[in-house]
Motif scaffolding. Structure first.
Motif, PDB file in Angstrom:
ATOM      1  N   VAL A 110       0.858  -1.181   0.071  1.00  0.00           N
ATOM      2  CA  VAL A 110       0.042   0.056   0.109  1.00  0.00           C
ATOM      3  C   VAL A 110       0.862   1.103  -0.001  1.00  0.00           C
ATOM      4  CG1 VAL A 110      -1.978  -1.032   0.956  1.00  0.00           C
ATOM      5  CG2 VAL A 110      -0.124   0.034   2.496  1.00  0.00           C
ATOM      6  N   ALA A 111       2.162   1.199  -0.319  1.00  0.00           N
ATOM      7  CA  ALA A 111       3.137   2.264  -0.322  1.00  0.00           C
ATOM      8  C   ALA A 111       2.329   3.358  -1.241  1.00  0.00           C
ATOM      9  CB  ALA A 111       4.298   1.907  -1.162  1.00  0.00           C
ATOM     10  N   ASN A 112       2.740   4.472  -0.803  1.00  0.00           N
ATOM     11  CA  ASN A 112       2.200   5.980  -1.668  1.00  0.00           C
ATOM     12  C   ASN A 112       0.848   6.094  -1.345  1.00  0.00           C
ATOM     13  OD1 ASN A 112       4.549   6.476  -2.519  1.00  0.00           O
ATOM     14  ND2 ASN A 112       4.571   5.063  -4.138  1.00  0.00           N
ATOM     15  N   ARG A 113       0.026   5.273  -0.666  1.00  0.00           N
ATOM     16  CA  ARG A 113      -1.352   5.364  -0.324  1.00  0.00           C
ATOM     17  C   ARG A 113      -1.751   5.890   1.104  1.00  0.00           C
ATOM     18  NH1 ARG A 113      -4.004  -0.234  -1.426  1.00  0.00           N
ATOM     19  NH2 ARG A 113      -5.742   0.782  -0.246  1.00  0.00           N
ATOM     20  N   ARG A 114      -2.453   6.620   1.364  1.00  0.00           N
ATOM     21  CA  ARG A 114      -2.731   7.023   2.905  1.00  0.00           C
ATOM     22  C   ARG A 114      -3.321   5.794   3.688  1.00  0.00           C
ATOM     23  NH1 ARG A 114      -6.811  11.933   3.450  1.00  0.00           N
ATOM     24  NH2 ARG A 114      -8.829  10.846   3.056  1.00  0.00           N
ATOM     25  N   SER A 115      -2.955   5.749   4.571  1.00  0.00           N
ATOM     26  CA  SER A 115      -3.285   4.499   5.445  1.00  0.00           C
ATOM     27  C   SER A 115      -4.429   5.155   6.796  1.00  0.00           C
ATOM     28  CB  SER A 115      -2.231   3.484   6.050  1.00  0.00           C
ATOM     29  OG  SER A 115      -2.818   2.586   7.022  1.00  0.00           O
ATOM     30  N   SER A 116      -5.394   5.005   7.154  1.00  0.00           N
ATOM     31  CA  SER A 116      -6.258   5.642   8.234  1.00  0.00           C
ATOM     32  C   SER A 116      -5.938   4.727   9.432  1.00  0.00           C
ATOM     33  CB  SER A 116      -7.559   5.419   8.013  1.00  0.00           C
ATOM     34  OG  SER A 116      -8.066   4.090   7.795  1.00  0.00           O
ATOM     35  N   GLY A 117      -5.979   5.425  10.625  1.00  0.00           N
ATOM     36  CA  GLY A 117      -5.740   4.926  11.816  1.00  0.00           C
ATOM     37  C   GLY A 117      -5.814   5.743  12.988  1.00  0.00           C
ATOM     38  N   SER A 118      -5.238   5.581  14.157  1.00  0.00           N
ATOM     39  CA  SER A 118      -5.160   6.178  15.356  1.00  0.00           C
ATOM     40  C   SER A 118      -3.853   6.787  15.688  1.00  0.00           C
ATOM     41  CB  SER A 118      -5.860   5.518  16.388  1.00  0.00           C
ATOM     42  OG  SER A 118      -5.677   6.120  17.474  1.00  0.00           O
ATOM     43  N   LEU A 119      -3.433   8.148  15.876  1.00  0.00           N
ATOM     44  CA  LEU A 119      -2.227   8.319  16.108  1.00  0.00           C
ATOM     45  C   LEU A 119      -2.161   8.713  17.703  1.00  0.00           C
ATOM     46  CD1 LEU A 119       0.434   9.340  14.900  1.00  0.00           C
ATOM     47  CD2 LEU A 119      -0.434  11.732  15.180  1.00  0.00           C
ATOM     48  N   LYS A 120      -1.383   8.094  18.494  1.00  0.00           N
ATOM     49  CA  LYS A 120      -1.292   7.932  20.059  1.00  0.00           C
ATOM     50  C   LYS A 120       0.051   9.050  20.350  1.00  0.00           C
ATOM     51  CE  LYS A 120      -4.065   4.260  19.645  1.00  0.00           C
ATOM     52  NZ  LYS A 120      -5.464   4.431  19.869  1.00  0.00           N
ATOM     53  N   ILE A 121      -0.283  10.044  21.184  1.00  0.00           N
ATOM     54  CA  ILE A 121       0.743  10.762  21.633  1.00  0.00           C
ATOM     55  C   ILE A 121       1.159  10.364  23.128  1.00  0.00           C
ATOM     56  CG2 ILE A 121       1.482  13.138  22.200  1.00  0.00           C
ATOM     57  CD1 ILE A 121       0.806  12.539  19.158  1.00  0.00           C
ATOM     58  N   CYS A 122       2.478   9.675  23.098  1.00  0.00           N
ATOM     59  CA  CYS A 122       2.878   9.267  24.461  1.00  0.00           C
ATOM     60  C   CYS A 122       4.074  10.028  24.927  1.00  0.00           C
ATOM     61  CB  CYS A 122       2.979   7.870  24.336  1.00  0.00           C
ATOM     62  SG  CYS A 122       1.807   7.012  23.640  1.00  0.00           S
ATOM     63  N   SER A 123       4.632   9.934  26.165  1.00  0.00           N
ATOM     64  CA  SER A 123       5.509  10.971  26.520  1.00  0.00           C
ATOM     65  C   SER A 123       6.741  10.480  26.098  1.00  0.00           C
ATOM     66  CB  SER A 123       5.580  10.999  28.029  1.00  0.00           C
ATOM     67  OG  SER A 123       5.770   9.287  28.725  1.00  0.00           O
ATOM     68  N   LYS A 124       7.072   9.158  25.723  1.00  0.00           N
ATOM     69  CA  LYS A 124       8.363   9.069  24.985  1.00  0.00           C
ATOM     70  C   LYS A 124       8.349   8.487  23.327  1.00  0.00           C
ATOM     71  CE  LYS A 124       9.922   7.126  29.370  1.00  0.00           C
ATOM     72  NZ  LYS A 124      10.544   5.970  30.231  1.00  0.00           N
ATOM     73  N   SER A 125       7.080   8.595  23.008  1.00  0.00           N
ATOM     74  CA  SER A 125       7.143   7.893  21.703  1.00  0.00           C
ATOM     75  C   SER A 125       5.607   8.561  20.914  1.00  0.00           C
ATOM     76  CB  SER A 125       7.340   6.505  21.603  1.00  0.00           C
ATOM     77  OG  SER A 125       5.876   6.037  22.370  1.00  0.00           O
ATOM     78  N   VAL A 126       5.593   8.171  19.619  1.00  0.00           N
ATOM     79  CA  VAL A 126       4.605   8.439  18.724  1.00  0.00           C
ATOM     80  C   VAL A 126       4.263   6.973  18.223  1.00  0.00           C
ATOM     81  CG1 VAL A 126       3.424   9.669  16.992  1.00  0.00           C
ATOM     82  CG2 VAL A 126       4.916  10.778  18.204  1.00  0.00           C
ATOM     83  N   ILE A 127       2.854   6.741  18.541  1.00  0.00           N
ATOM     84  CA  ILE A 127       2.411   5.209  17.973  1.00  0.00           C
ATOM     85  C   ILE A 127       1.365   5.401  17.037  1.00  0.00           C
ATOM     86  CG2 ILE A 127       1.399   3.125  18.764  1.00  0.00           C
ATOM     87  CD1 ILE A 127       2.777   3.365  21.450  1.00  0.00           C
ATOM     88  N   PHE A 128       1.491   4.940  15.837  1.00  0.00           N
ATOM     89  CA  PHE A 128       0.400   4.973  14.890  1.00  0.00           C
ATOM     90  C   PHE A 128      -0.350   3.743  14.849  1.00  0.00           C
ATOM     91  CE2 PHE A 128      -1.342   4.482  10.600  1.00  0.00           C
ATOM     92  CZ  PHE A 128      -2.341   5.502  10.649  1.00  0.00           C
ATOM     93  N   GLU A 129      -1.557   3.259  15.102  1.00  0.00           N
ATOM     94  CA  GLU A 129      -2.213   2.016  14.931  1.00  0.00           C
ATOM     95  C   GLU A 129      -3.151   2.107  13.602  1.00  0.00           C
ATOM     96  OE1 GLU A 129      -5.224  -0.860  17.587  1.00  0.00           O
ATOM     97  OE2 GLU A 129      -5.069   1.212  17.752  1.00  0.00           O
ATOM     98  N   PRO A 130      -2.802   1.533  12.366  1.00  0.00           N
ATOM     99  CA  PRO A 130      -3.609   1.397  11.447  1.00  0.00           C
ATOM    100  C   PRO A 130      -4.870   0.679  11.626  1.00  0.00           C
ATOM    101  CG  PRO A 130      -1.396   0.639  11.132  1.00  0.00           C
ATOM    102  CD  PRO A 130      -1.529   0.739  12.377  1.00  0.00           C
ATOM    103  N   ASP A 131      -5.941   1.179  10.801  1.00  0.00           N
ATOM    104  CA  ASP A 131      -7.209   0.287  11.034  1.00  0.00           C
ATOM    105  C   ASP A 131      -7.220  -0.757  10.291  1.00  0.00           C
ATOM    106  OD1 ASP A 131      -8.391   2.592  12.211  1.00  0.00           O
ATOM    107  OD2 ASP A 131      -8.694   3.558  10.363  1.00  0.00           O
ATOM    108  N   ASP A 132      -6.417  -1.112   9.501  1.00  0.00           N
ATOM    109  CA  ASP A 132      -6.166  -2.330   8.813  1.00  0.00           C
ATOM    110  C   ASP A 132      -5.191  -3.095   9.415  1.00  0.00           C
ATOM    111  OD1 ASP A 132      -5.593  -4.363   7.037  1.00  0.00           O
ATOM    112  OD2 ASP A 132      -5.000  -3.495   5.408  1.00  0.00           O
ATOM    113  N   ALA A 133      -5.946  -4.418  10.272  1.00  0.00           N
ATOM    114  CA  ALA A 133      -5.272  -5.286  11.052  1.00  0.00           C
ATOM    115  C   ALA A 133      -3.934  -6.005  10.373  1.00  0.00           C
ATOM    116  CB  ALA A 133      -5.937  -6.266  11.492  1.00  0.00           C
TER     117      ALA A 133
END
Length: 886
Positions: A69-92
């Motif tokens: 899926v390169a060059n395509r945008r992937s939807s998900g949830s962006l988590k802002i944490c104190s030591k990291s940024v986590i992105f959880e895609p909707d596509d499992a």
């Protein structure tokens, strides 16, 4: 159009990237039910680093997707944490991306490492992408972009600070600032009529993670509202459903509070960590007001009494002790600890009647192998202070997850930076693990409660985890069980039988002495070869006094990862459990031959019948009826003589002589037949407070600080000869005494609250303790001679163990109790108000009360041998006969 950050400009200056951008025309993405389920299951706080905080999440798009899926945008949830940024895609199928902020040189580009987690939604060791990488995110809500960027810039600055202490302090300041800008949303109340009592900030604790938020407690409910609304927007607990609460140490500080809505469950309903002890204590005492007798019920002594008398199992008792010693399944550094009890893991049949099948519970794991112990002691003797015998602990987060990796793989990955342990070092075999605990140079671990539970999932690989291959080539799958176990259920059943066996019941107190008791610390610990690193003990390190923040964090990290010794619950030897084999034996060496002699079958049957009638009488003690008492003969007898001021009296077995002790220092003998005084014993220098008769001997207690034993024989027709046989000296006036049923032990209580246990054959005390803060009114042995119950002017009922001299239960009465009878579990007492009270000692509760049985204090009480008749006397000069109603 990207409206916040000029990525090209920043890329020219910086080498690292993490770009957050937004599109004004983006539309909100809606998850279907299936995707929502996957969403909830994939992300957890275990994906964060230890001590990391999760602040907020935003719907976003990853514009730098990889693979097909390169060059395509992937939807998900962006988590802002104190030591990291986590992105959880909707596509499992796509992996969760974790971008450490410490690797960022700016919010534009990122190099070094990106963690790829749960690719294709499989729990497995994390994958890494290294090197210069560009990751671009687009927020769905453009109005939030500036706030998110500013937040990330702050957290990025914190992660770039040189010292760990400074990083932690800055993140803590950001967290507190965020909490201070929000408050509890009262729209979450269950009822509009609820009245708030207190509101504060705290963190909800679960294994390896904490989650900050707001607490609100009302007149009906306890609420916790996570700052990030994860995993729920609010947690609610009804106060009237709370059964138990415990104060906890968390991070070596008294900041924790754990709430249970069940009586015996291992898992609590919520574990909270506060930012100061005052708020924790205020919440604790407010919740406690909803629990009847809570403070009394939750004591080690009350549970000890229940266990010792067989009312709770070994398993339940160990759970209670772990709870009271700050052990919790929500804190892996203080996880409940259970003993290895079986030593045979090679036989095809497990013989639980053979002592050789069991581990020596009087020794710690490290002392079971003599050769290994000698090597450890040699190192210990050459070690500078502070010295310790064992370089690792018997319980730590690593050991807990060693056992539980098959059911808690994400916890193991969280603890070990995204990796499982080496396949050959995993929990592959029960027998191998036991052997390593006996022979390994650094392995001294005990077991966890799951080994004595009913769920064998932790012994199976039900999740199909790829835990690696051992040196022999075999995959790590289920745990190899001993030959005597056919499957995990059979294994756990036999482990439970072993824990509740006769051998373990007789020796479990020895292990409790090591882990929770008097052999945990000091010279007793040294003698028992039970000395661990000083930082593992409560009070061993005062982290608040460490000024260097880096040193403080390093110390806390070391303690949390190394493991912690349970809070010490007992400072004297723990009494042995009363098991059927020894049920009728005294616990002291001074047993008479009559106590050990066998009884005939007919006598045994008669005793069984008598015991049943006693049990029936005590079970109906809450149904006492007043019976008419024929006082004519009594009054006639006493009217024929002039009596002194009496303190106590008794009738000799021949029913011809009444013996009375007096406040004028003497003991008087009255003839019933002639209605006059027959003899006087002048044996004390102060008031004679109590007397007792056994085996033709008179025992007298006096305020002259002595108890004396006299033999009495007629010298001639008119006079009696009194011979002093023994004298027991005290440091204060003696107010009461009692003899054990076998007549071999003497218990005395003084005016200063001291209880002393004596062997009749030796005038030296066996045990002595101050169990009351004032005068002791009465002491009484239990029928089996295992315990002594005392009542005093401090309004307490105290139970003392005969074998150890340990105070094992204290029950606070509303009013002072003056006299009592008891069967070892149930107490009938008379109080200053004239009431009679029936107590259940195991629950520390009054189960029945007869108000105003007398119009003043009930001062004396007598019960016949069959427990079917009770006589009480009081300051109202009334004598009342009572009988239990069947």
């Amino acid at each position: 159009m990207y409206c916040v950050i000029n990525i090209q400009l920043i890329c020219k200056v910086l080498n690292i990237l993490c770009s957050i951008i937004s599109c004004p025309t983006a539309t909100r993405f809606s998850l279907n039910i299936c995707q929502l389920f996957m969403f909830m299951c994939r992300f957890s706080l275990l994906l964060l680093d230890l001590e990391e905080h999760y602040f907020e999440q935003h719907t976003a798009y990853n514009l730098s997707s990889r693979g097909p899926v390169a060059n395509r945008r992937s939807s998900g949830s962006l988590k802002i944490c104190s030591k990291s940024v986590i992105f959880e895609p909707d596509d499992a199928v796509q992996p969760i991306l974790k971008i450490p902020l410490k690797d960022c040189k700016g919010i534009a580009t990122l190099e070094e490492t990106i963690y790829l987690i749960k690719e294709e939604n499989v729990v497995a060791p994390y994958k890494y992408e290294r090197g210069e990488t560009k990751v671009t995110f687009q927020l769905e809500a453009p109005g939030k972009t500036e706030d998110v960027v500013q937040m990330l810039l702050q957290l990025h600055r914190a992660s770039c600070l040189d010292k760990q202490g400074d990083q932690t302090a800055m993140v803590a300041a950001i967290l507190q600032s965020r909490l201070a800008r929000t408050c509890f949303d009262k729209n979450s109340f269950q009822h509009v009529t609820e009245i708030p009592h207190m509101e504060c900030v705290a963190e909800m604790v679960s294994p390896l993670v904490t989650n900050a938020g707001h607490i609100c407690i009302t007149d009906c409910n306890l609420y916790f509202q996570p700052m990030n609304s994860y995993p729920d927007s609010v947690v609610q607990i009804g106060l009237h459903s709370v059964k138990r609460i415990y104060k906890r140490r968390h991070g070596l500080r008294p900041l924790g509070l754990e709430v249970f809505c069940t009586e015996n469950d291992l898992c609590s309903d919520i574990y909270l960590k506060f930012y100061n002890t005052k708020e924790r204590d205020e919440l604790y005492y407010y919740i406690a007001t909803f629990l009847e007798n809570h403070i009394v019920e939750c004591t080690a002594e009350s549970y000890m009494l229940q266990w010792q008398r067989g009312h709770i199992s070994n398993y339940q008792y160990l759970l209670h002790l772990n709870n009271l010693a700050d052990r919790s399944v929500n804190d892996l550094s203080q996880y409940p600890v259970f003993p290895w009890v079986i030593s045979d893991y090679s036989s095809t049949e497990l013989d639980l009647l053979n002592p050789a099948s069991f581990r020596d519970l009087s020794k710690p794991i490290g002392a079971l192998n003599t050769e290994r112990l000698e090597r450890l002691l040699e190192r210990y003797r050459d070690m500078p202070e502070p010295r310790f015998m064992y370089g690792s602990h018997y319980s730590s987060p690593g050991y807990v997850l060693f056992y539980l990796v098959r059911v808690a793989p994400e916890h193991m990955l969280c603890l070990q930076n995204g990796r499982f342990d080496n396949a050959d070092r995993m929990f592959n075999s029960v027998g191998e693990t036991w052997k390593n605990c006996l022979e390994g140079g650094t392995d001294f671990k005990e077991l966890i409660p799951e080994f004595y539970g009913s769920d064998g999932s932790f012994l199976k690989n039900l999740l199909g985890l790829n835990l690696g291959r051992r040196q022999g080539g075999g995959r790590v799958e289920k745990v190899e069980l001993p030959p005597w176990a056919s499957d995990p259920d059979d294994f756990l059943e036999k482990m439970r039988l072993a824990l509740e066996s006769q051998y373990v019941s007789e020796h479990l107190h020895e292990w409790i002495d090591l882990v929770f008791g008097y052999k945990q610390r000091g010279c007793e610990a040294v003698a028992a070869h039970n000395v661990f690193h000083p930082v593992t003990y409560e009070g061993g390190v005062d982290c608040d006094s460490i000024e260097d923040p880096d040193h403080k964090i390093a110390m806390l990290t070391q303690i949390l990862e190394f493991g912690q010794t349970p809070r010490q619950l007992f400072v004297t030897p723990h009494p042995q459990r009363i098991t059927p084999r020894f049920h009728n034996l005294s616990a002291t060496p001074s047993l008479s031959s009559s106590e050990l002699s066998p009884v005939s079958p007919s006598m045994e049957s008669f005793e069984d019948l008598t015991e049943e009638s006693k049990k029936m009488a005590w079970s109906n003690m809450n149904k006492l009826l007043i019976l008419p008492l024929n006082n004519i003969y009594i009054y006639f007898f006493f009217s024929q003589m002039t009596l002194k001021a009496l303190s106590s009296c008794l009738m000799l077995p021949d029913d011809k002589i009444v013996v009375c002790s007096s406040w004028d220092n003497n003991v008087y003998f009255y003839s019933i037949a002639y209605g006059r005084r027959q003899d006087t014993l002048m044996g004390h220098d102060d008031a004679v407070s109590h007397i007792c008769w056994r085996d033709d001997k008179l025992y007298t207690a006096s305020w002259d600080s002595t108890v004396k034993v006299f033999s009495i024989s007629p010298a001639n027709k008119k006079r009696t000869q009194f011979d002093l046989l023994a004298e027991f000296e005290h440091e204060a006036g003696v107010n009461t005494l009692d003899l054990s049923p076998a007549g071999t032990l003497l218990a005395t209580g003084t005016k200063e609250g001291t209880l002393t246990l004596w062997d009749i054959a030796n005038p030296l005390p066996l045990n002595q303790l101050t169990c009351h803060s004032g005068k002791i009114h009465q002491v009484a042995f239990s029928p089996d001679s295992r315990h002594i119950l005392s009542v005093g002017e401090d309004s307490c009922l105290a139970v003392t163990d005969v074998q150890t001299g340990m105070l094992i239960a204290t029950v606070h009465a509303e009013l002072e109790q003056r006299c009592l009878c008891w069967d070892g579990n149930t107490v009938l007492s008379g109080g200053m108000s004239g009431d009679l009270s029936v107590w259940d000692l195991l629950s520390s509760k009054v189960i029945h009360k007869i108000p105003a049985a007398h119009s003043g204090a009930v001062t004396c009480m007598w019960m016949n041998e069959q427990c079917s008749s009770i006589i009480t006397g009081g300051v109202d000069k009334q004598i009342i006969l009572w009988k239990p109603e069947y």
